[in-house]
Design a protein around this motif. Structure first.
Motif, PDB file in Angstrom:
ATOM      1  N   SER A  19      -2.389 -19.882  -2.897  1.00 24.83           N
ATOM      2  CA  SER A  19      -3.376 -20.964  -2.940  1.00 24.83           C
ATOM      3  C   SER A  19      -3.083 -21.915  -4.094  1.00 24.83           C
ATOM      4  CB  SER A  19      -4.794 -20.404  -3.096  1.00 24.83           C
ATOM      5  OG  SER A  19      -5.169 -19.672  -1.970  1.00 24.83           O
ATOM      6  N   ARG A  20      -2.770 -21.348  -5.242  1.00 31.09           N
ATOM      7  CA  ARG A  20      -2.457 -22.165  -6.415  1.00 31.09           C
ATOM      8  C   ARG A  20      -1.229 -23.052  -6.133  1.00 31.09           C
ATOM      9  NH1 ARG A  20      -2.821 -18.481  -9.842  1.00 31.09           N
ATOM     10  NH2 ARG A  20      -0.672 -17.750  -9.751  1.00 31.09           N
ATOM     11  N   ALA A  28      -3.640 -29.346  -1.683  1.00 31.38           N
ATOM     12  CA  ALA A  28      -4.450 -28.676  -0.659  1.00 31.38           C
ATOM     13  C   ALA A  28      -5.695 -28.058  -1.287  1.00 31.38           C
ATOM     14  CB  ALA A  28      -3.632 -27.591   0.027  1.00 31.38           C
ATOM     15  N   GLU A  29      -6.804 -28.188  -0.590  1.00 25.36           N
ATOM     16  CA  GLU A  29      -8.058 -27.562  -1.011  1.00 25.36           C
ATOM     17  C   GLU A  29      -8.293 -26.347  -0.125  1.00 25.36           C
ATOM     18  OE1 GLU A  29      -9.984 -28.347  -3.607  1.00 25.36           O
ATOM     19  OE2 GLU A  29      -8.539 -29.912  -4.130  1.00 25.36           O
ATOM     20  N   THR A  30      -8.167 -25.167  -0.692  1.00 22.48           N
ATOM     21  CA  THR A  30      -8.322 -23.945   0.098  1.00 22.48           C
ATOM     22  C   THR A  30      -9.786 -23.509   0.139  1.00 22.48           C
ATOM     23  OG1 THR A  30      -7.824 -22.566  -1.826  1.00 22.48           O
ATOM     24  CG2 THR A  30      -5.985 -23.129  -0.376  1.00 22.48           C
ATOM     25  N   THR A  31     -10.116 -22.796   1.205  1.00 23.45           N
ATOM     26  CA  THR A  31     -11.457 -22.216   1.324  1.00 23.45           C
ATOM     27  C   THR A  31     -11.541 -21.023   0.372  1.00 23.45           C
ATOM     28  OG1 THR A  31     -10.755 -20.731   3.099  1.00 23.45           O
ATOM     29  CG2 THR A  31     -11.641 -22.897   3.749  1.00 23.45           C
ATOM     30  N   PHE A  46      -6.435 -23.820   4.492  1.00 19.69           N
ATOM     31  CA  PHE A  46      -6.515 -25.219   4.091  1.00 19.69           C
ATOM     32  C   PHE A  46      -6.092 -26.089   5.262  1.00 19.69           C
ATOM     33  CE2 PHE A  46      -2.320 -23.834   2.646  1.00 19.69           C
ATOM     34  CZ  PHE A  46      -1.468 -24.856   3.048  1.00 19.69           C
ATOM     35  N   GLU A  47      -6.685 -27.278   5.325  1.00 23.87           N
ATOM     36  CA  GLU A  47      -6.439 -28.192   6.434  1.00 23.87           C
ATOM     37  C   GLU A  47      -5.151 -28.965   6.243  1.00 23.87           C
ATOM     38  OE1 GLU A  47      -9.781 -30.759   7.147  1.00 23.87           O
ATOM     39  OE2 GLU A  47     -11.114 -29.063   7.553  1.00 23.87           O
ATOM     40  N   ILE A  53      -3.630 -24.048   7.801  1.00 24.75           N
ATOM     41  CA  ILE A  53      -2.724 -22.976   7.396  1.00 24.75           C
ATOM     42  C   ILE A  53      -3.611 -21.854   6.885  1.00 24.75           C
ATOM     43  CG2 ILE A  53      -0.899 -22.250   5.807  1.00 24.75           C
ATOM     44  CD1 ILE A  53       0.050 -24.312   7.889  1.00 24.75           C
ATOM     45  N   GLU A  54      -3.359 -20.637   7.356  1.00 26.13           N
ATOM     46  CA  GLU A  54      -4.076 -19.450   6.889  1.00 26.13           C
ATOM     47  C   GLU A  54      -3.133 -18.637   6.014  1.00 26.13           C
ATOM     48  OE1 GLU A  54      -6.756 -15.899   8.792  1.00 26.13           O
ATOM     49  OE2 GLU A  54      -4.887 -16.383   9.833  1.00 26.13           O
ATOM     50  N   LEU A  55      -3.555 -18.370   4.800  1.00 23.41           N
ATOM     51  CA  LEU A  55      -2.810 -17.510   3.886  1.00 23.41           C
ATOM     52  C   LEU A  55      -3.451 -16.134   3.941  1.00 23.41           C
ATOM     53  CD1 LEU A  55      -2.645 -20.020   0.902  1.00 23.41           C
ATOM     54  CD2 LEU A  55      -0.891 -19.629   2.660  1.00 23.41           C
ATOM     55  N   MET A  56      -2.652 -15.097   4.228  1.00 24.83           N
ATOM     56  CA  MET A  56      -3.192 -13.745   4.426  1.00 24.83           C
ATOM     57  C   MET A  56      -2.512 -12.755   3.486  1.00 24.83           C
ATOM     58  SD  MET A  56      -2.912 -13.621   8.553  1.00 24.83           S
ATOM     59  CE  MET A  56      -1.131 -13.736   8.393  1.00 24.83           C
ATOM     60  N   GLU A  57      -3.331 -12.061   2.730  1.00 20.90           N
ATOM     61  CA  GLU A  57      -2.878 -10.993   1.834  1.00 20.90           C
ATOM     62  C   GLU A  57      -3.427  -9.679   2.382  1.00 20.90           C
ATOM     63  OE1 GLU A  57      -4.226  -9.455  -2.574  1.00 20.90           O
ATOM     64  OE2 GLU A  57      -4.089 -11.622  -2.241  1.00 20.90           O
TER      65      GLU A  57
END
Length: 137
Positions: A19-20, A28-31, A46-47, A53-57
Motif C-alpha cells: 500500500s505504501r 493511489a489511495e487504498t481502502t 485502490f481504484e 487493484i486488490e492487494l492480498m496478504e
C-alpha cells in the motif's frame, strides 16, 4: 454475463508495504485493510479508472494466498469480473462444464459475494466472479 473487470488481485507479503509503495509512487489511495476470514487474507484496494487493484496478504501460510506466495512469490494472482447475478453465472458455467472452485458464492471483501473459477477452467487464469453488495463499489 460479465459487466466489467472489477479488480486484479495481487498476492503480497505485506499489505502495508505494498500500500505504501502504490501510495508513494503512484498516488493511489487504498481502502483500510480488511480481514476476509473465509479466504484467509487481509485485503486492501485502490481504484484505477473503472477497476481496482486488490492487494492480498495471507493471514496464515496454509491459506490459498499463502500457498501461492510459497510456490510463486509475490505478483499477479487473479482477475475478477463483476456480474449482476452470481448464482445465474455459476449455473451457466456449470451447465457448460466449466471447472469451478466454488459452486456457491462466499462473502468477499467489502461485503461482496464471490466465487472462483479454477485456472484449468479458464485457460490457466484463476478467475473470480464478484456480485456487488447493495452499498456497491
Amino acid at each position: 454475463m460479465l459487466e466489467k473487470i472489477h479488480h486484479l488481485g495481487y498476492a503480497v507479503e505485506s499489505v502495508e508495504a505494498a500500500s505504501r509503495f502504490y501510495r508513494e509512487r503512484f498516488g493511489a489511495e487504498t481502502t483500510p485493510p480488511e480481514t476476509v476470514e473465509g479466504q484467509g487474507i487481509v485485503a486492501t484496494m485502490f481504484e484505477v479508472g473503472d477497476s481496482m487493484i486488490e492487494l492480498m496478504e495471507p493471514t496464515h501460510v496454509d491459506s490459498p494466498v499463502g500457498r501461492f506466495l510459497a510456490r510463486r512469490g509475490e505478483g499477479f494472482h487473479h482477475v475478477a469480473f463483476q456480474v449482476e447475478d452470481i448464482e445465474a453465472a455459476l449455473a451457466e458455467l456449470e451447465h457448460h462444464d466449466v471447472e469451478l472452485v466454488d459452486r456457491e458464492p462466499r462473502v468477499g471483501a467489502g461485503g461482496t459475494r464471490t466465487a472462483f473459477i479454477h485456472p484449468r477452467g479458464a485457460f490457466g487464469v484463476l478467475t473470480e466472479l464478484v456480485e456487488l453488495s447493495h452499498r456497491g463499489r
